[in-house]
Design a protein around this motif. Structure first.
Motif, PDB file in Angstrom:
ATOM      1  N   LEU A 177      27.337 107.904  68.537  1.00 48.11           N
ATOM      2  CA  LEU A 177      26.041 107.275  68.260  1.00 48.11           C
ATOM      3  C   LEU A 177      26.103 105.770  68.539  1.00 48.11           C
ATOM      4  N   ALA A 178      27.201 105.131  68.205  1.00 48.24           N
ATOM      5  CA  ALA A 178      27.351 103.696  68.461  1.00 48.24           C
ATOM      6  C   ALA A 178      27.319 103.430  69.965  1.00 48.24           C
ATOM      7  N   GLY A 179      27.900 104.317  70.755  1.00 51.35           N
ATOM      8  CA  GLY A 179      27.890 104.169  72.199  1.00 51.35           C
ATOM      9  C   GLY A 179      26.495 104.307  72.762  1.00 51.35           C
ATOM     10  N   ARG A 180      25.686 105.149  72.199  1.00 51.85           N
ATOM     11  CA  ARG A 180      24.314 105.350  72.675  1.00 51.85           C
ATOM     12  C   ARG A 180      23.439 104.154  72.345  1.00 51.85           C
ATOM     13  N   ARG A 181      23.681 103.512  71.235  1.00 50.67           N
ATOM     14  CA  ARG A 181      22.858 102.368  70.824  1.00 50.67           C
ATOM     15  C   ARG A 181      23.063 101.160  71.738  1.00 50.67           C
ATOM     16  N   THR A 182      24.288 100.964  72.186  1.00 51.35           N
ATOM     17  CA  THR A 182      24.572  99.784  73.008  1.00 51.35           C
ATOM     18  C   THR A 182      24.209  99.997  74.465  1.00 51.35           C
ATOM     19  N   SER A 183      23.980 101.212  74.875  1.00 49.73           N
ATOM     20  CA  SER A 183      23.661 101.503  76.275  1.00 49.73           C
ATOM     21  C   SER A 183      22.236 101.168  76.596  1.00 49.73           C
ATOM     22  N   ALA A 210      39.795 116.695  58.627  1.00 48.65           N
ATOM     23  CA  ALA A 210      39.054 117.197  59.784  1.00 48.65           C
ATOM     24  C   ALA A 210      37.600 116.755  59.727  1.00 48.65           C
ATOM     25  N   LEU A 211      37.021 116.785  58.542  1.00 43.18           N
ATOM     26  CA  LEU A 211      35.637 116.344  58.381  1.00 43.18           C
ATOM     27  C   LEU A 211      35.500 114.852  58.669  1.00 43.18           C
ATOM     28  N   MET A 212      36.441 114.050  58.188  1.00 46.53           N
ATOM     29  CA  MET A 212      36.402 112.600  58.455  1.00 46.53           C
ATOM     30  C   MET A 212      36.553 112.325  59.942  1.00 46.53           C
ATOM     31  N   ALA A 213      37.409 113.078  60.645  1.00 44.95           N
ATOM     32  CA  ALA A 213      37.579 112.900  62.088  1.00 44.95           C
ATOM     33  C   ALA A 213      36.300 113.269  62.827  1.00 44.95           C
ATOM     34  N   GLN A 214      35.643 114.331  62.396  1.00 44.27           N
ATOM     35  CA  GLN A 214      34.386 114.740  63.018  1.00 44.27           C
ATOM     36  C   GLN A 214      33.306 113.677  62.805  1.00 44.27           C
ATOM     37  N   ILE A 215      33.227 113.130  61.616  1.00 42.42           N
ATOM     38  CA  ILE A 215      32.238 112.088  61.318  1.00 42.42           C
ATOM     39  C   ILE A 215      32.528 110.839  62.144  1.00 42.42           C
ATOM     40  N   ALA A 216      33.796 110.465  62.261  1.00 39.74           N
ATOM     41  CA  ALA A 216      34.161 109.293  63.063  1.00 39.74           C
ATOM     42  C   ALA A 216      33.787 109.504  64.526  1.00 39.74           C
ATOM     43  N   ALA A 217      33.999 110.708  65.040  1.00 35.23           N
ATOM     44  CA  ALA A 217      33.643 110.997  66.437  1.00 35.23           C
ATOM     45  C   ALA A 217      32.129 110.909  66.639  1.00 35.23           C
ATOM     46  N   GLU A 218      31.369 111.447  65.699  1.00 31.23           N
ATOM     47  CA  GLU A 218      29.912 111.369  65.801  1.00 31.23           C
ATOM     48  C   GLU A 218      29.431 109.922  65.690  1.00 31.23           C
ATOM     49  N   ASP A 219      30.040 109.148  64.801  1.00 32.62           N
ATOM     50  CA  ASP A 219      29.676 107.734  64.666  1.00 32.62           C
ATOM     51  C   ASP A 219      29.930 106.972  65.954  1.00 32.62           C
ATOM     52  N   SER A 220      31.087 107.196  66.562  1.00 32.48           N
ATOM     53  CA  SER A 220      31.395 106.469  67.794  1.00 32.48           C
ATOM     54  C   SER A 220      30.469 106.907  68.918  1.00 32.48           C
TER      55      SER A 220
END
Length: 70
Positions: free
Chosen positions: A64-70, A52-62
């Motif tokens: 943040l990655a979406g915000r950087r490219t926008s 669950a923690l890894m899934a939460q971290i992956a969701a936060e990473d994606s």
């Protein structure tokens, strides 16, 4: 507070070897009645919690990655 205690202990030490021994005593976890070292209960995760923690971290990473490219 811990830094002040460490400084007070260091001031009372006569040499570096004694300072190192004092720090080792200060930061070593306590032993159980059987003589084994203990860990804080908050440091252990079971398999489901870890996933669950890894899934939460992956969701936060994606997110943040979406915000950087926008």
């Amino acid at each position: 507070m811990l830094a002040a205690a460490e400084a007070a202990i260091d001031d009372g030490a006569e040499n570096d070897a004694e300072r190192q021994r004092n720090r080792a005593k200060l930061y070593t976890p306590p032993r159980t009645a059987e003589g084994r070292r203990t860990r804080s209960p908050g440091l252990r995760l079971d398999r489901e919690q870890a996933q669950a923690l890894m899934a939460q971290i992956a969701a936060e990473d994606s997110k943040l990655a979406g915000r950087r490219t926008s």
